[in-house]
Structure formats: C-alpha cells, structure tokens
Design a protein around this motif. Structure first.
Motif, mmCIF file in Angstrom:
data_model
loop_
_atom_site.group_PDB
_atom_site.id
_atom_site.type_symbol
_atom_site.label_atom_id
_atom_site.label_comp_id
_atom_site.label_asym_id
_atom_site.label_seq_id
_atom_site.Cartn_x
_atom_site.Cartn_y
_atom_site.Cartn_z
ATOM 1 N N LEU A 76 0.820 -1.214 0.000
ATOM 2 C CA LEU A 76 0.000 0.000 0.000
ATOM 3 C C LEU A 76 0.853 1.263 0.000
ATOM 4 O O LEU A 76 1.957 1.284 0.551
ATOM 5 N N ASP A 77 0.305 2.320 -0.596
ATOM 6 C CA ASP A 77 0.921 3.629 -0.459
ATOM 7 C C ASP A 77 0.870 4.035 1.014
ATOM 8 O O ASP A 77 -0.097 3.707 1.722
ATOM 9 N N PRO A 78 1.886 4.747 1.502
ATOM 10 C CA PRO A 78 1.962 5.066 2.937
ATOM 11 C C PRO A 78 0.711 5.714 3.515
ATOM 12 O O PRO A 78 0.307 5.408 4.644
ATOM 13 N N GLU A 79 0.036 6.580 2.732
ATOM 14 C CA GLU A 79 -1.129 7.273 3.279
ATOM 15 C C GLU A 79 -2.344 6.368 3.417
ATOM 16 O O GLU A 79 -3.343 6.745 4.029
ATOM 17 N N LEU A 80 -2.275 5.159 2.837
ATOM 18 C CA LEU A 80 -3.408 4.239 2.907
ATOM 19 C C LEU A 80 -3.250 3.192 4.010
ATOM 20 O O LEU A 80 -4.181 2.446 4.304
ATOM 21 N N VAL A 81 -2.054 3.127 4.591
ATOM 22 C CA VAL A 81 -1.757 2.092 5.585
ATOM 23 C C VAL A 81 -2.623 2.237 6.828
ATOM 24 O O VAL A 81 -3.138 1.253 7.377
ATOM 25 N N GLY A 82 -2.825 3.470 7.278
ATOM 26 C CA GLY A 82 -3.525 3.709 8.541
ATOM 27 C C GLY A 82 -4.930 3.135 8.578
ATOM 28 O O GLY A 82 -5.348 2.589 9.605
ATOM 29 N N ASP A 83 -5.673 3.249 7.458
ATOM 30 C CA ASP A 83 -7.051 2.749 7.438
ATOM 31 C C ASP A 83 -7.100 1.237 7.655
ATOM 32 O O ASP A 83 -7.980 0.715 8.356
#
Length: 264
Positions: A191-198
C-alpha cells in the motif's frame, strides 16, 4: 514427516502451537525448527528480514504449505493430519478445505476476484462454501463492509478501489466466514503510505474485539501498540521472542538489534 503423533489437549490450550516445524523446498530449508504458541485472543506479530520464513510459516498454519517435519496444531487439532491410535493419516483435500474455513487469511496482494464487486467478493465463500442464502450473506456482508468503512463501495469493482480499500474488502471477505483465527501476511506492504492507517485501524478494531491474529508485518508501531507477543525470525528460526515493547525497545540478541537498527 517426523514424529507428529503426540496428542495435544485442546481445552484451554493455545490457538496455534508449533513444535520443531520444518519446511523445505527441494534442498532449501526455509523453516528449521520453529517452536511457538499463539494464545486464544492474542495478537501475535512475526517480524524479520525478507526470506526469514515468516510468510512460509503463516501458510503452513492453514496448510497452504505442507510441513516436512515437526508438529503444528490449530485449536488443538493437527494441521493436515488425523491421528488414529498412534498413527497419523494425511487428510484429504476436502477435509483440509473444511478445516481451512475456520481460518481467515489476508494476503499482501489482496487477491480479490476482479470480475466481482466488493459485495460479491464478500458473499462468495459464505454462499458457495457454507451454503448460506444470498439474502443472509448480503445482509452480513453489508454490515462487514460498513465495519471496514466501505458500505458506500459495495457495488464497486476492485479496479475502482484504492489499494487500501481493496485490502479492507479482503478483510471483510475473510471475516464473512466467521473465522476463529485470522492470518495477515504483510497486509500493508503493497500500500501507499497514506493508505496504511485505514487498514491498521480495522486490524486494531479486530484486536479490541478479541480476535486471535497472527500478523506478519513490517509495521513496528502496530506491533508495539497492538501486539501481545512478538517473534523475530531470521534464517528459518526464532531468534528472539517476548513482549513487543520489550523486544523492540531492548532486544537481547545481536541479530535482532542489527535488524531493528535498520527498520526503526
């Protein structure tokens, strides 16, 4: 196959138990005697460099890979074998598939059916494998998609979803089978880093609800905050294990220290 016949008491026992597990591909020995236990309701994290055997071990838990030696149990039952007296018999593919229904697995690359919508991906196994009615499966699938924050994407195809959204659909799909154990194989590494949190938020929610989880991960923050136990693997063996906070903050083995110095 070596010495797989010792019985185990399932009552109150661990969800996963491995004793001297070996796995080879030809002459290459990938697992060289793994011993570990995953307690019921525990978030168990596996870390280590690429090629250390983490993903292979995960695949052995649900018999996607057959072990070459040792013993492996899930919820007190031998994986891939049936014991009768003092003899072991390898299970037929149909029997393995029946047991695998109780183990959810989320892969690094999502593995969604590209020709099916998010809803269709989630209901496929309950309908086709468990024989649930489409109406019941749809109702629960919608609840699961809402749970992972994607109720508005039920009619979307994988190609219309971001990587993080696809992975959350994959988690909903695994949960649709009502598993007693969830396996995550580096679920955020593609995943792209900004999508990991979800994705990690969904996994945190599962942990809070008491789901037993074995997680191969490079997300050290998740392991520290959510994990109950952590194992560092290298070269097909367990190098160090313990409380995630302790291992990550004060590793005792030089190999662990060298690895963490590069990833933290």
């Amino acid at each position: 196959m070596t010495d797989l016949s010792k019985p185990v008491d399932a009552a109150g026992g661990p969800m996963v138990r491995a004793e001297n597990v070996h796995k080879s591909y030809g002459l290459v020995e990938v697992l060289r005697g793994i011993d570990l236990e995953v307690k019921q309701g525990e978030v168990f994290c596996l870390i280590g460099p690429s090629g250390s055997g983490k993903s292979t071990f995960l695949r052995c838990i649900n018999h996607l890979e057959k072990i070459n030696g040792g013993r492996l149990w899930v919820d007190g039952e031998l994986v891939g074998y049936r014991q009768k007296g003092d003899k072991l018999y390898e299970l037929k593919d149909r029997e393995v598939a029946l047991k695998r229904r109780d183990i959810g697995m989320v892969f690094q690359r999502f593995n969604l059916f590209p020709h099916m919508t998010a809803m269709e991906n989630v209901i496929e196994a309950p309908v086709q494998v468990k024989g649930e009615s489409k109406a019941d499966a749809r109702e629960r699938a919608m609840a699961l998609l809402e749970r992972v924050g994607l109720s508005d994407k039920a009619k979307s195809y994988p190609s219309q979803l971001s990587g993080g959204q696809q992975q959350r659909v994959a988690i909903a799909r695994a949960l649709a089978m009502k598993p007693k154990l969830m396996l995550f194989d580096e679920p955020t590494s593609a995943l792209d880093p900004e999508l990991v949190g979800d994705v990690l938020d969904v996994m945190r929610g599962l942990a809070e609800e008491g789901m037993t989880m074995v997680v191969v991960t490079h997300e050290m923050g998740f392991a520290r905050e959510v994990g109950d136990a952590l194992v560092f693997m290298d070269g097909g063996v367990v190098v160090e294990s313990g409380n995630p906070r302790d291992v990550l903050t004060d590793p005792q083995h030089e190999r662990t220290r060298a690895f963490l110095s590069k990833v933290l």
